[in-house]
Design an enzyme around this catalytic site. Structure first.
Site, short mmCIF file in Angstrom:
data_model
loop_
_atom_site.label_atom_id
_atom_site.label_comp_id
_atom_site.label_asym_id
_atom_site.label_seq_id
_atom_site.Cartn_x
_atom_site.Cartn_y
_atom_site.Cartn_z
CG ASN A 1 17.92 41.27 -7.22
OD1 ASN A 1 17.01 41.14 -6.43
ND2 ASN A 1 18.70 40.26 -7.57
N GLY A 2 18.65 40.59 -10.63
CA GLY A 2 17.92 39.70 -11.54
C GLY A 2 18.78 39.25 -12.70
CB CYS B 1 22.17 41.69 -6.67
SG CYS B 1 23.49 41.04 -7.68
CE1 TYR C 1 20.67 29.62 1.92
CE2 TYR C 1 20.63 31.18 0.10
CZ TYR C 1 21.33 30.50 1.08
OH TYR C 1 22.66 30.71 1.22
N GLY D 1 24.52 39.64 -1.15
CA GLY D 1 25.70 39.78 -2.00
C GLY D 1 26.87 40.29 -1.20
#
Lengths: 469, 469, 469, 469
Positions: free
Chosen positions: C107-108, C7, C247, C33
């Site tokens: 985020n996570g 995210c 990535y 996202g």
């Protein structure tokens, strides 16, 4: 370079997955037009169509695709110009005539449409769109010839300018190209049946193999009897649009029979030869300058770096809430990487310069990101004249090279050195004979006369944009 | 009765709030068509239009209304028939001709459209819609006459059947009615300027005062020079649609110069006179039977009770998730009140019976709700013949009175007594001369010949519905 | 590589254009996202929010942006996994508590969420979403501490796993990072005020300058009193996600303080050193393999060619009407250029391999396009273990390297040579100490225990996807 | 009268067509709320839900209905007040608790919600909506009792004010009513299974037979074991809302066990007895005044005429493009018929008067349409006090009867005579004991204390409306 006018067309005959093949072809041709798209398919007895404003992925939903039946059909993606977008101008243009349904997909721009329209109106024709395509349909239906093919052959000599066309009739499809061959159109072989498309990249996903580019003025009838080619009796000067190689076409396409990738890379190589400056790296303005920059890098022996990142989520749908300036829109789309270019002398490769405003903003951004010396290479000569054959260039007063010298442009956009590719090198980059290209936007020598009428139309259109649907 | 074909039209000239007035008029005329609606307005120099599928409240949002500028314009609401609905058939029908924009709003149905279309196609006309309106537009544009008005006058004598029309041109608006006066169209005076509309209820909200109904065959030119009336040289038999009084028009309207409320109440009074049965109360089938039921109640001396409640939230948008039967849709729309009718002998008043299936379902429902004796009064004679002038009646085989006697219908729909109003009493209910009405659906005597062509067209349309857009 | 979970989060304080800055930051973070996005802004007294399913460009229209007032706020873009998308899971997660409004962007992924949720439920908490974020909000509100900051500090030690958080309260914003520093979060200085974001690319468009990455376990309070940093008393082992470099992150970003471009290019250079094969050119799998391929090309001395073209119009909205196979979707997105690779020995550079199916399809496509020898370089070691800290890797049984040797993978995907970058070289490519990275997906050594619970949750989620909202 | 606050609720158990029955019930209850609607159904193991802003016909499409499986469920339609509409407030309110799913549909308004919310927040509860319903859900989940039913019984005594509730749990449904019986809720028998609904009209389409109204304070558990009724140990004063008979409920419903049609007609008859004036006809303000007007007409011996036509296409979706004044919106909705009332002395029947502005506009309109003398009968006493139990009356300062005498109101709205029904006659019109009704809006005597808190909440809400979601 930003925004130029063009469209993508395709047609399929003899494959029961005609709609799916057309759909995937339009996906591949999406870069030629994002405003609207449409498909019509048929079996001779029945037909069905679907079209709408927006991208192929938005318009054709699975439920919609299911309704498109039949073993042949045609499709279209339309280019977007601000202000003139309207659902009524979506193509294919469909008309009913004597209980049968016909349709046309058109890429190009006529130069005698004003006079053609005027004479049709004198005979009582009424128009629903501002499309050249509607004029062509009217003329065909008014022809005294018997069959649809004969009518097409009767009418085509009367229309002047750029047109690649695919027709849909209850019998099958017909592909046609203007005698000057301004716009590309190529033929491919499907596992079952045939297809035509503006660019060969449309064949790849469909698993079609490339056969050949249509000849100038060729009419190709594809129906239950097979393929029949009709060539014009006398040939005129060929005038292929060289901009297809410089900017429009996808690098994985062939247009006019030539690989766009090879041509574009060669443009970069030739630019490197004429480029007096040097730097620590070569950086393309993505995505259109990328292939030329690779060619440049290899020929010049400078490292190629992707020093500017393109945000692919910023499309035409990005309506700036900020509205402060167009600059922000440019910056959010392309972001220079400080860590790559900071403190470096760089060479940036751009495909072309139109108004110059976008280039100036990008150079400003590169400076802010810490670039020291900035040299710019442009993979074509200065654009000084408008195009009347389908590219949305502004008139000479708005073209930066129409009023300024290269030295002045260099100063205006703020680079330490600006080199345009020479005309000779540009033409030498493509294997086709140089004299068979239209280079009017560089030279002002128009292969098809387009005096007051086309100019008038261009003006009328732009005025029209101020109006309301 | 359910669903009959019709449309609503309107036009305004000489008021700077033209768009708002047209918008409110379409609201008032919404009962004449819920499928689609459209408005075009102009100032002579510019014009703008907006249209869409759906109700007036859905199509015209504030942002959209703001774009409709100018001091004149026309509007249209279109009736919905299952399966044939298509965005391309939305009206006003707009066409460009010699750089100018024209438009037509049409209410009615031509009987010679097939032959007109055929001869236009022979001359090369192409069509985008299945509308009679497009045929009229083509004919006008092909006329050799000079001015738009002259062209209209040149062409109108060639078209046969029912048409009330409002034209839009750069000069102003033109209202026209067929010489038989099948459909209503009336003229009103605004505080500034004039307006025309299918029914006078459209005047009320706009604050317009009713002037008069258009004469049979009259053409009314309203532009910068004022109002000019052009009457046909020779008159034909007048044939006003009597169904406007029985069912279509709103009770707060005048049509053909007469109050619908008074006519409808009189139908009920006259029905009461011919009604041999009695009961404990009179109950209307809402909403179309309400006014007749009031007249019936007062004349017969029976209490009026709203024994059936209509759910106004069940509109055409109610797509049954159950899909079991049409019966459920009928029942959820109209709910009988057990506490009112349980154990009672009742008289129910219906405006008309078409197929008979809906009536049968409603009677079943009334029985379930406990009604003992049920007598039904219908405020018109048995409908035995199709209509070729704009009402969506099915052909005789599907009309229950086309194949069954009143006694048989009484049995089939399950009432203890069924009385249709007599032809004489129906005609006597309206102050206009009886011989000036079209009564073809009752008698089969068609005032305008509509032999094979119109029948063919009706059939073609119904077949066409199976097809795909 | 395709689809991994993540995210993007951001927050701004002290700038009257807070909403616009958050909006542009979300644009820049869109690659993290695409399922949904949201913004909440406030002034202390009032607040306003907007959120929706879809891309930033679809959700935030100008009219919507105007309503977002105030000088601070937070935003979120959410990653999409098929089947689990639901409007109720959109973030920021907003809650009202004692008449005040709080919100969290997260985020996570937590590893002890199941037990935390269970104990909250025992105390009567009810849940509306399946988000870890809702658990955190509940815990904070249940804390006995007085102020919002104290509550946060009270609760954070209880939650285990990966979390970068931005909180919104009536007083301002708070940024926090888990003590392992799994996910990135950096601080920037605006011309007026401050901002935080997952990646530094979000600063560029806003004109913010990069200050620094948040420390492991740091809590940063940004409000009217300025910035206050609170660091954890005792530190744990740092475990930054190395996949951000391989990535996730944009090449124009810094994450964990390092340039992604430089790290990614170095990965390619180090891969070149370990690469025994050669060929006529180096081709990246766009876009994630591009920068590594440039590094590879320069180190190896092989020409870099963009032999595969990516169609940027094929996004997540491409619902295949064909539905035949996922292969077609892959092919229409990436098209190899016959004219470039035909008859050539090539080296392709891929960022990573997960299931192997996509790689196999691409190699098949390259073969069809005429490539002779194909060698593949992967810029990280084989992925053998699932991730419990936020990346959507499948479990070991579905990871191709979880069950096969490199030799077997080479055969399965059909290349003539397959080389993975070694662990040492990967870690050496980034300037940060190698032991401060989480490499669990390669080694199976998880820095934070995540035994049965996290596994259970992963399973439950995947099962849950089959269910219905 | 216009716009009053209320909602409609329903529940079904033991029928495999549960979703369809709930859907049709919501259709029937649509008049109680048009802002949003929702359904949740389940089988014990699984559940599914669908909800959205707008009408039942807009929210539940066939594809959506198919997903709603299971043999029980509950539904809700929500009332719309300008400004406070938000997707997050849609009901049923769903929550997950210990892996199970629960939901509540609520009709009514609590008077102690502020203090309940405050004490929940003290214990750490966080809120996502401004609904009383969420408070109830929190309290139930925090109860120390074991089973869901026990928790409900544990919590209900703590909540004060008006509430009719239907709960959904994995075991079945539970219906509950506040001990004062403010809002209606009745039980019906389906061919298979049972259903509950706010009004009995919801039973008719589903083919359910009416059993009885729920007792004050009754809790009805309907699950696999059948129906179980739990009555409160001690009873309080019953306080049914008399406005359900005057305005809210459909005339084809029973509420509190009584026929609305009969009550409403009786209100009209009793009004006639107290009405000193006379005229040439009785005209209802449609639709709410219609049944009273029939009773009035029959008792008074004056002819009943539908002299005002309601345009049913003008719903809440009519956003005036004109924006000039609310007057136009009123006029386009109700159109007086000149031909009926012109030159006549008339009696108009209105159900109630709130602010008086709407009434004044309508009287103006009737005057413009030519009415001579206008006498108005109102079928209830003057409304002088706000309601804290669920009706959206403004506070006393905005209620016309809160500050003016009947004589002054008569003058302000412009009638020649204004008669309110007396309190005694109103209560005598309904067969239930008069002392069992809440008449607080007329008398100011509130059956449940609702001092500062409820007033505060009312104010806060109205303030809140100015805010932004």
């Amino acid at each position: 370079m930003e925004l130029k006018e063009n469209c993508g067309i395709t047609g399929v005959y003899g494959n029961k997955k005609a709609a799916e093949i057309i759909h995937s072809a339009l996906f591949s041709l999406q870069h030629r037009g994002q405003e609207s798209c449409g498909i019509i398919t048929g079996s001779g007895k029945n037909h069905s169509s679907a079209m709408g404003m927006g991208l192929v992925s938005d318009v054709f939903k699975p439920a919609c695709m299911k309704t498109l039946r039949g073993h042949f059909g045609i499709g279209h993606v339309r280019y977007s110009t601000t202000g003139s977008s309207s659902p009524k101008n979506i193509q294919p243009f469909i008309a009913e005539y004597r209980g049968k349904t016909y349709a046309i997909s058109h890429n190009g721009n006529l130069v005698n449409s004003t006079s053609l329209r005027r004479s049709l109106e004198k005979r009582g024709s009424i128009f629903r769109t501002s499309l050249d395509t509607e004029i062509i349909m009217h003329m065909i239906m008014m022809s005294r010839k018997e069959s649809f093919i004969e009518k097409i052959l009767d009418v085509l000599p009367e229309i002047k300018g750029a047109f690649s066309l695919v027709f849909f009739s209850p019998e099958g499809i017909v592909a046609a190209k203007d005698p000057w061959s301004f716009r590309p159109l190529c033929l491919g072989k499907l596992e079952e049946g045939y297809m035509v498309a503006s660019e060969s990249c449309a064949f790849d996903f469909a698993g079609a193999s490339y056969i050949r580019e249509l000849e100038p003025g060729e009419v190709l009838v594809i129906d239950g009897k097979g393929i029949k080619s009709i060539l014009p009796e006398k040939r005129v000067r060929t005038a292929r649009c060289i901009f297809e190689f410089i900017y429009f076409a996808r690098p994985d396409s062939r247009v006019f029979g030539e690989s766009v990738y090879h041509a574009r890379k060669k443009l970069g190589e030739n630019l490197a030869k004429e480029f007096p400056h040097t730097g620590e790296m070569v950086i393309p303005i993505p995505d259109s300058g990328s292939i030329s920059a690779i060619g440049f890098s290899q020929k010049k022996g400078l490292p190629f770096e992707m020093g500017i990142v393109r945000n692919h989520y910023v499309g035409r749908t990005f309506i700036q809430p900020l509205q402060e300036s167009r600059e922000k829109s440019v910056r959010i789309k392309l972001n220079p990487i400080k860590e790559v270019i900071g403190g470096k002398d760089i060479v940036v490769i751009e495909d072309s310069i139109v108004r110059g405003t976008t280039s100036r903003m990008r150079i400003t951004d590169l400076r802010k990101s810490g670039a020291k010396k900035i040299y710019m290479g442009v993979s074509c000569p200065p654009i000084r004249h408008p195009c009347f054959y389908g590219i949305d260039f502004p008139d000479s007063r708005q073209l930066i090279a129409g009023k300024k010298s290269v030295k002045e442009i260099e100063k205006e956009i703020g680079v330490d050195g600006l080199i345009y590719l020479s005309m000779e090198s540009m033409l030498a980059s493509i294997r086709l004979p140089g004299e068979e290209f239209c280079t009017a936007c560089f030279t002002g020598e128009y292969p098809v006369p387009c005096g007051s009428q086309a100019r008038l139309k261009k003006e009328r259109f732009e005025t029209g944009r101020r109006g309301k649907e």
